[in-house]
Scaffold this motif. Structure first.
Motif, PDB file in Angstrom:
ATOM      1  N   TRP A  92     -28.623  12.203 -67.091  1.00 27.87           N
ATOM      2  CA  TRP A  92     -29.181  13.559 -67.132  1.00 27.87           C
ATOM      3  C   TRP A  92     -29.613  14.086 -65.764  1.00 27.87           C
ATOM      4  CZ3 TRP A  92     -27.207  15.453 -71.163  1.00 27.87           C
ATOM      5  CH2 TRP A  92     -27.066  14.689 -72.323  1.00 27.87           C
ATOM      6  N   LYS A  93     -28.718  13.916 -64.797  1.00 28.87           N
ATOM      7  CA  LYS A  93     -28.907  14.502 -63.470  1.00 28.87           C
ATOM      8  C   LYS A  93     -27.720  15.421 -63.205  1.00 28.87           C
ATOM      9  CE  LYS A  93     -31.251  10.413 -61.805  1.00 28.87           C
ATOM     10  NZ  LYS A  93     -31.156   9.212 -60.990  1.00 28.87           N
ATOM     11  N   PRO A  94     -27.924  16.543 -62.491  1.00 29.29           N
ATOM     12  CA  PRO A  94     -26.796  17.429 -62.191  1.00 29.29           C
ATOM     13  C   PRO A  94     -25.643  16.652 -61.545  1.00 29.29           C
ATOM     14  CG  PRO A  94     -28.853  18.490 -61.603  1.00 29.29           C
ATOM     15  CD  PRO A  94     -29.187  17.051 -61.953  1.00 29.29           C
ATOM     16  N   GLY A  95     -24.436  16.874 -62.076  1.00 22.15           N
ATOM     17  CA  GLY A  95     -23.241  16.197 -61.585  1.00 22.15           C
ATOM     18  C   GLY A  95     -22.945  14.886 -62.274  1.00 22.15           C
TER      19      GLY A  95
ATOM     20  N   ASN B  85     -19.652  16.555 -67.777  1.00 16.64           N
ATOM     21  CA  ASN B  85     -20.683  16.322 -66.782  1.00 16.64           C
ATOM     22  C   ASN B  85     -21.823  17.311 -66.963  1.00 16.64           C
ATOM     23  OD1 ASN B  85     -19.271  18.545 -65.872  1.00 16.64           O
ATOM     24  ND2 ASN B  85     -19.317  17.957 -63.751  1.00 16.64           N
ATOM     25  N   VAL B  86     -22.949  16.924 -66.417  1.00 12.11           N
ATOM     26  CA  VAL B  86     -24.145  17.751 -66.465  1.00 12.11           C
ATOM     27  C   VAL B  86     -24.047  18.760 -65.326  1.00 12.11           C
ATOM     28  CG1 VAL B  86     -26.660  17.759 -66.294  1.00 12.11           C
ATOM     29  CG2 VAL B  86     -25.494  15.838 -67.404  1.00 12.11           C
ATOM     30  N   ILE B  87     -24.110  20.038 -65.663  1.00 16.26           N
ATOM     31  CA  ILE B  87     -24.070  21.090 -64.647  1.00 16.26           C
ATOM     32  C   ILE B  87     -25.478  21.443 -64.188  1.00 16.26           C
ATOM     33  CG2 ILE B  87     -23.457  23.496 -64.204  1.00 16.26           C
ATOM     34  CD1 ILE B  87     -21.152  23.099 -66.241  1.00 16.26           C
ATOM     35  N   GLU B  88     -26.369  21.639 -65.159  1.00 19.28           N
ATOM     36  CA  GLU B  88     -27.742  22.039 -64.852  1.00 19.28           C
ATOM     37  C   GLU B  88     -28.661  21.438 -65.903  1.00 19.28           C
ATOM     38  OE1 GLU B  88     -30.350  26.160 -64.311  1.00 19.28           O
ATOM     39  OE2 GLU B  88     -28.251  26.272 -64.901  1.00 19.28           O
TER      40      GLU B  88
END
Length: 115
Positions: free
Chosen positions: A23-26, A45-48
């Motif tokens: 749960w980190k951006p990218g 992937n996590v964007i924001e």
């Protein structure tokens, strides 16, 4: 509500899947069936991420992970409203794609599954 999306054991109760990421951006994200096979259905992937009010991810079916055009974006906006209001915005599915056809019916109501 944020934990119902980001914590695998909580998400399993609502979706029958676990959302797995750091749960980190990218960072990588996987939507994994909570069964003996542990099948990965969706990847992305996590964007924001802005806990506890916003999560934006890009995803595709696992079988199409290598095709950038197959990804769409989902935004979960969470706000206090009596209890909580969850707004899910799913955009950027390729026109006529399997993803676009699948979401035409809308996201189903999330109801806890029996434990």
């Amino acid at each position: 509500m944020f934990e119902a999306i980001t914590k695998p054991d909580v998400a399993r109760r609502y979706w029958g899947h676990e959302n797995v990421s750091d749960w980190k951006p990218g960072s990588k994200w996987e939507h994994i069936r909570a069964n003996d096979e542990r099948t990965v259905d969706l990847v992305g992937n996590v964007i924001e991420i802005l806990p506890p009010t916003c999560l934006v991810i890009a995803w595709a079916n696992a079988s199409q992970a290598s095709d950038p055009a197959s990804y769409s974006r989902v935004t979960f906006a969470i706000e206090e409203y009596d209890m909580v209001r969850l707004t899910v915005t799913h955009d950027e599915p390729g026109a006529g794609s399997g993803m676009a056809n699948g979401i035409k019916q809308g996201w189903p109501s999330a109801k806890p599954k029996s434990a």
